[in-house]
Scaffold this motif. Structure first.
Motif, PDB file in Angstrom:
ATOM      1  N   LEU A 158     -28.793-100.823 -34.101  1.00 44.20           N
ATOM      2  CA  LEU A 158     -29.813 -99.703 -33.864  1.00 44.20           C
ATOM      3  C   LEU A 158     -30.513 -99.758 -32.368  1.00 44.20           C
ATOM      4  CD1 LEU A 158     -30.953 -95.588 -34.118  1.00 44.20           C
ATOM      5  CD2 LEU A 158     -33.057 -97.223 -35.833  1.00 44.20           C
ATOM      6  N   PRO A 159     -29.892 -99.471 -31.735  1.00 41.23           N
ATOM      7  CA  PRO A 159     -31.007-100.103 -30.161  1.00 41.23           C
ATOM      8  C   PRO A 159     -32.122 -99.068 -30.434  1.00 41.23           C
ATOM      9  CG  PRO A 159     -28.704 -99.464 -29.858  1.00 41.23           C
ATOM     10  CD  PRO A 159     -29.066 -98.960 -31.263  1.00 41.23           C
ATOM     11  N   ALA A 160     -32.926 -99.895 -29.752  1.00 38.57           N
ATOM     12  CA  ALA A 160     -34.675 -99.934 -29.797  1.00 38.57           C
ATOM     13  C   ALA A 160     -35.320 -98.850 -29.312  1.00 38.57           C
ATOM     14  CB  ALA A 160     -35.484-100.944 -29.259  1.00 38.57           C
ATOM     15  N   ASP A 161     -34.228 -98.185 -28.011  1.00 38.95           N
ATOM     16  CA  ASP A 161     -34.441 -96.875 -27.309  1.00 38.95           C
ATOM     17  C   ASP A 161     -34.168 -95.697 -28.159  1.00 38.95           C
ATOM     18  OD1 ASP A 161     -31.456 -97.995 -26.569  1.00 38.95           O
ATOM     19  OD2 ASP A 161     -31.702 -97.897 -24.669  1.00 38.95           O
ATOM     20  N   VAL A 162     -33.310 -96.495 -28.898  1.00 41.77           N
ATOM     21  CA  VAL A 162     -32.777 -94.748 -29.638  1.00 41.77           C
ATOM     22  C   VAL A 162     -33.897 -93.925 -30.161  1.00 41.77           C
ATOM     23  CG1 VAL A 162     -31.570 -93.500 -31.473  1.00 41.77           C
ATOM     24  CG2 VAL A 162     -30.777 -95.630 -29.884  1.00 41.77           C
ATOM     25  N   PRO A 163     -34.158 -92.508 -29.359  1.00 39.33           N
ATOM     26  CA  PRO A 163     -35.505 -91.753 -30.308  1.00 39.33           C
ATOM     27  C   PRO A 163     -35.342 -92.038 -31.732  1.00 39.33           C
ATOM     28  CG  PRO A 163     -34.539 -90.468 -28.555  1.00 39.33           C
ATOM     29  CD  PRO A 163     -33.341 -91.864 -28.275  1.00 39.33           C
ATOM     30  N   ARG A 164     -36.385 -91.682 -31.784  1.00 39.25           N
ATOM     31  CA  ARG A 164     -36.416 -91.611 -33.791  1.00 39.25           C
ATOM     32  C   ARG A 164     -37.900 -90.933 -34.070  1.00 39.25           C
ATOM     33  NH1 ARG A 164     -37.402 -97.551 -31.572  1.00 39.25           N
ATOM     34  NH2 ARG A 164     -39.249 -97.672 -32.462  1.00 39.25           N
ATOM     35  N   TYR A 165     -37.274 -90.758 -35.532  1.00 40.88           N
ATOM     36  CA  TYR A 165     -37.586 -89.115 -35.875  1.00 40.88           C
ATOM     37  C   TYR A 165     -37.993 -89.340 -37.257  1.00 40.88           C
ATOM     38  CZ  TYR A 165     -37.258 -87.101 -31.599  1.00 40.88           C
ATOM     39  OH  TYR A 165     -37.182 -86.796 -29.933  1.00 40.88           O
ATOM     40  N   ALA A 180     -28.496 -88.611 -29.246  1.00 45.00           N
ATOM     41  CA  ALA A 180     -29.680 -88.040 -29.007  1.00 45.00           C
ATOM     42  C   ALA A 180     -31.114 -88.267 -29.726  1.00 45.00           C
ATOM     43  CB  ALA A 180     -29.305 -86.389 -29.381  1.00 45.00           C
ATOM     44  N   GLY A 181     -30.489 -89.062 -31.096  1.00 42.83           N
ATOM     45  CA  GLY A 181     -31.474 -89.780 -31.983  1.00 42.83           C
ATOM     46  C   GLY A 181     -31.312 -90.489 -33.196  1.00 42.83           C
ATOM     47  N   VAL A 182     -32.131 -90.649 -33.601  1.00 44.63           N
ATOM     48  CA  VAL A 182     -31.790 -90.613 -35.373  1.00 44.63           C
ATOM     49  C   VAL A 182     -33.090 -90.041 -36.245  1.00 44.63           C
ATOM     50  CG1 VAL A 182     -30.363 -92.871 -35.540  1.00 44.63           C
ATOM     51  CG2 VAL A 182     -32.442 -92.788 -35.087  1.00 44.63           C
ATOM     52  N   ALA A 183     -32.375 -89.566 -36.972  1.00 47.48           N
ATOM     53  CA  ALA A 183     -33.786 -88.987 -38.405  1.00 47.48           C
ATOM     54  C   ALA A 183     -33.393 -90.228 -39.759  1.00 47.48           C
ATOM     55  CB  ALA A 183     -33.766 -87.973 -38.236  1.00 47.48           C
ATOM     56  N   ASP A 184     -34.918 -90.987 -40.404  1.00 48.71           N
ATOM     57  CA  ASP A 184     -34.749 -91.281 -41.415  1.00 48.71           C
ATOM     58  C   ASP A 184     -36.425 -91.086 -41.591  1.00 48.71           C
ATOM     59  OD1 ASP A 184     -34.977 -92.838 -43.095  1.00 48.71           O
ATOM     60  OD2 ASP A 184     -32.867 -93.376 -43.267  1.00 48.71           O
ATOM     61  N   ALA A 198     -26.226 -87.078 -32.899  1.00 47.35           N
ATOM     62  CA  ALA A 198     -28.164 -87.109 -33.702  1.00 47.35           C
ATOM     63  C   ALA A 198     -27.653 -87.414 -35.053  1.00 47.35           C
ATOM     64  CB  ALA A 198     -29.075 -86.181 -33.993  1.00 47.35           C
ATOM     65  N   LEU A 199     -27.786 -88.015 -35.878  1.00 52.88           N
ATOM     66  CA  LEU A 199     -27.950 -88.810 -36.838  1.00 52.88           C
ATOM     67  C   LEU A 199     -28.233 -88.977 -37.667  1.00 52.88           C
ATOM     68  CD1 LEU A 199     -26.438 -91.166 -39.401  1.00 52.88           C
ATOM     69  CD2 LEU A 199     -26.569 -93.294 -38.026  1.00 52.88           C
ATOM     70  N   ALA A 200     -28.884 -87.988 -38.976  1.00 58.15           N
ATOM     71  CA  ALA A 200     -29.541 -88.373 -40.298  1.00 58.15           C
ATOM     72  C   ALA A 200     -29.777 -89.072 -41.190  1.00 58.15           C
ATOM     73  CB  ALA A 200     -29.775 -86.616 -40.489  1.00 58.15           C
ATOM     74  N   GLY A 201     -29.960 -90.191 -41.627  1.00 58.42           N
ATOM     75  CA  GLY A 201     -30.079 -90.819 -42.138  1.00 58.42           C
ATOM     76  C   GLY A 201     -28.986 -92.325 -42.250  1.00 58.42           C
ATOM     77  N   VAL A 202     -30.186 -93.449 -41.338  1.00 59.81           N
ATOM     78  CA  VAL A 202     -29.901 -94.897 -41.136  1.00 59.81           C
ATOM     79  C   VAL A 202     -29.765 -95.784 -41.970  1.00 59.81           C
ATOM     80  CG1 VAL A 202     -30.742 -93.912 -38.775  1.00 59.81           C
ATOM     81  CG2 VAL A 202     -32.120 -95.564 -40.439  1.00 59.81           C
ATOM     82  N   HIS A 203     -30.087 -95.460 -43.337  1.00 63.08           N
ATOM     83  CA  HIS A 203     -29.787 -96.713 -44.586  1.00 63.08           C
ATOM     84  C   HIS A 203     -29.687 -95.914 -45.100  1.00 63.08           C
ATOM     85  CE1 HIS A 203     -34.152 -97.080 -42.599  1.00 63.08           C
ATOM     86  NE2 HIS A 203     -34.426 -98.076 -43.247  1.00 63.08           N
ATOM     87  N   GLY A 204     -28.981 -97.252 -45.841  1.00 59.32           N
ATOM     88  CA  GLY A 204     -27.449 -96.769 -47.383  1.00 59.32           C
ATOM     89  C   GLY A 204     -26.715 -96.800 -46.919  1.00 59.32           C
ATOM     90  N   TYR A 205     -25.874 -95.504 -46.771  1.00 55.68           N
ATOM     91  CA  TYR A 205     -24.178 -95.222 -46.055  1.00 55.68           C
ATOM     92  C   TYR A 205     -24.531 -95.195 -44.687  1.00 55.68           C
ATOM     93  CZ  TYR A 205     -19.755 -93.693 -45.939  1.00 55.68           C
ATOM     94  OH  TYR A 205     -17.866 -94.421 -45.559  1.00 55.68           O
ATOM     95  N   ASP A 237     -38.131 -82.545 -37.280  1.00 54.68           N
ATOM     96  CA  ASP A 237     -38.617 -82.906 -36.019  1.00 54.68           C
ATOM     97  C   ASP A 237     -37.828 -83.342 -34.923  1.00 54.68           C
ATOM     98  OD1 ASP A 237     -41.083 -82.733 -37.144  1.00 54.68           O
ATOM     99  OD2 ASP A 237     -41.125 -84.834 -37.997  1.00 54.68           O
ATOM    100  N   LEU A 238     -37.320 -84.218 -34.748  1.00 59.77           N
ATOM    101  CA  LEU A 238     -35.789 -84.081 -33.893  1.00 59.77           C
ATOM    102  C   LEU A 238     -34.950 -83.126 -33.007  1.00 59.77           C
ATOM    103  CD1 LEU A 238     -33.050 -86.707 -34.109  1.00 59.77           C
ATOM    104  CD2 LEU A 238     -32.800 -84.731 -33.060  1.00 59.77           C
TER     105      LEU A 238
END
Length: 378
Positions: free
Chosen positions: A51-58, A35-39, A8-15, A63-64
């Motif tokens: 970021l593929p469209a099918d990756v779960p987003r939170y 597993a998903g991304v959170a931002d 899982a990745l927390a923070g998909v903008h900036g760095y 929440d993730l």
């Protein structure tokens, strides 16, 4: 543990963009599964590139983690959020890749270190330069006596940052944001790798390795924190480490770490993985070295238990330096007639401090702070 770990990745903008770029080929190769991304900004505008469209987003990591159980959580969020998010990830049972600086104070450092041990999880700090074989090369050559007895360690960086850099986010250029320590200073964020790499080269990375820190901070830009700073770090059973850096140079230069000896010197350009060895009577010898990505290094650690290249425990000395800077003297304001404003084509501007490059090199040469060298900017 799953054969293919989920991440899982927390923070998909900036760095966080760099993590998306690094994860894309690893996902494609089957090294990781999403597993998903959170931002909190994921619901605003188009999806970030990569970021593929099918990756779960939170909207946030809590929440993730309420729905997913990732094996690894990578955290690339603002500095002052690192400790809280890492704690959530560790308590969920995940190993963590935590962007630098891992934490913004000694209390957070001790808490996370104890928590990771209690949970039996690993924390890799995102000092990417520590994945370079160049460090091993320098340490080996120094141990072999190639440059004689070591007389000192130093690191420097002269970078250029525009006004937009310091207005990119509410926390940018801040020491604190409300009650939270941010530590977005020149040596604690943009050039933090110079500090961490120098401490690694010196073999002094634990909390106990730093005995004292003398901080001499300035600010050219209209910010709360420092953008031009020199530091002298007293190390246990070792020569001192001198650090000097600025974000108000005339032109950007490659940051470097130097080991001085009685018979020569070695210079590591850590962003390039290049080492230059200089000995009397010989032409400089330049070598290029490979680097392992710290994501891959964590995977190897999970598979066979080999030591991490950049574990949280090894960020102790860096954190003590960071803590001394944040809680040390407030940056002195550089007087207006000492710098010049350079207009940029896009309506942006930057502040340039004439002579700062020379001041950086003089601090290293004299093994002193800017003020100890007689610099008068205020």
């Amino acid at each position: 543990m799953n054969p293919v770990p989920t991440i899982a990745l927390a923070g998909v903008h900036g760095y966080g963009h760099s993590y998306l770029a690094r994860l894309r080929p690893r996902i494609a190769a089957g090294t990781f599964r999403w597993a998903g991304v959170a931002d909190p900004r994921l619901g605003v505008g188009a999806l970030p590139e990569g970021l593929p469209a099918d990756v779960p987003r939170y909207g946030d990591l809590a929440d993730l983690l309420a729905e997913q159980r990732p094996d690894v959580v990578a955290i690339a969020t603002p500095l002052h959020t690192h400790a809280d998010l890492a704690e959530r990830a560790l308590r969920s049972g995940a190993d963590v890749v935590l962007e630098k600086p891992a934490v913004t104070g000694l209390g957070e450092f001790a808490h996370l270190l104890d928590l990771a041990q209690a949970e039996g999880r690993s924390v890799q700090v995102g000092f990417q330069s520590l994945g370079s074989a160049a460090l091993d090369h320098v340490r080996t050559r120094v141990a072999e006596g190639r440059i004689g007895e070591v007389t000192g360690f130093s690191a420097a960086g002269c970078w250029v940052r525009a006004r937009s850099y310091f207005t990119r986010a509410p926390w940018a250029g801040r020491r604190r944001l409300g009650e939270r320590v941010v530590a977005d200073g020149v040596l604690t964020n943009p050039l933090a790798h110079a500090v961490a790499t120098a401490l690694a080269v010196a073999g002094r990375q634990s909390l106990e390795d730093v005995l004292a820190v003398e901080v001499d901070p300035f600010r050219v830009n209209d910010i709360e924190t420092d953008d031009t700073t020199s530091v002298v770090v007293s190390l246990r059973d070792s020569p001192d480490l001198v650090l000097a850096a600025t974000l108000a140079a005339a032109e950007p230069g490659e940051p470097f770490v130097v080991v001085e000896g009685t018979r020569g010197r070695m210079t590591l350009y850590y962003t390039l993985d290049v080492v230059v060895e200089e000995l009397p009577g010989r032409p400089p010898a330049t070598t290029q070295h490979p680097r392992v990505d710290l994501l891959d290094d964590l995977l190897r650690h999970r598979l066979d238990g080999r030591p991490l290249r950049s574990p949280l425990a090894s960020a102790g000395a860096f954190t003590r330096v960071l803590d001394a800077i944040v809680n040390g003297p407030r940056p002195r304001v550089v007087r207006p007639d000492a710098f010049r404003v350079v207009e940029l084509p896009d309506g942006d501007e930057r502040r340039e401090l004439p002579g700062v490059e020379e001041a950086v090199h003089e601090a290293l040469r004299r093994r002193s702070t800017f003020s100890g060298c007689g610099v008068d900017w205020t």
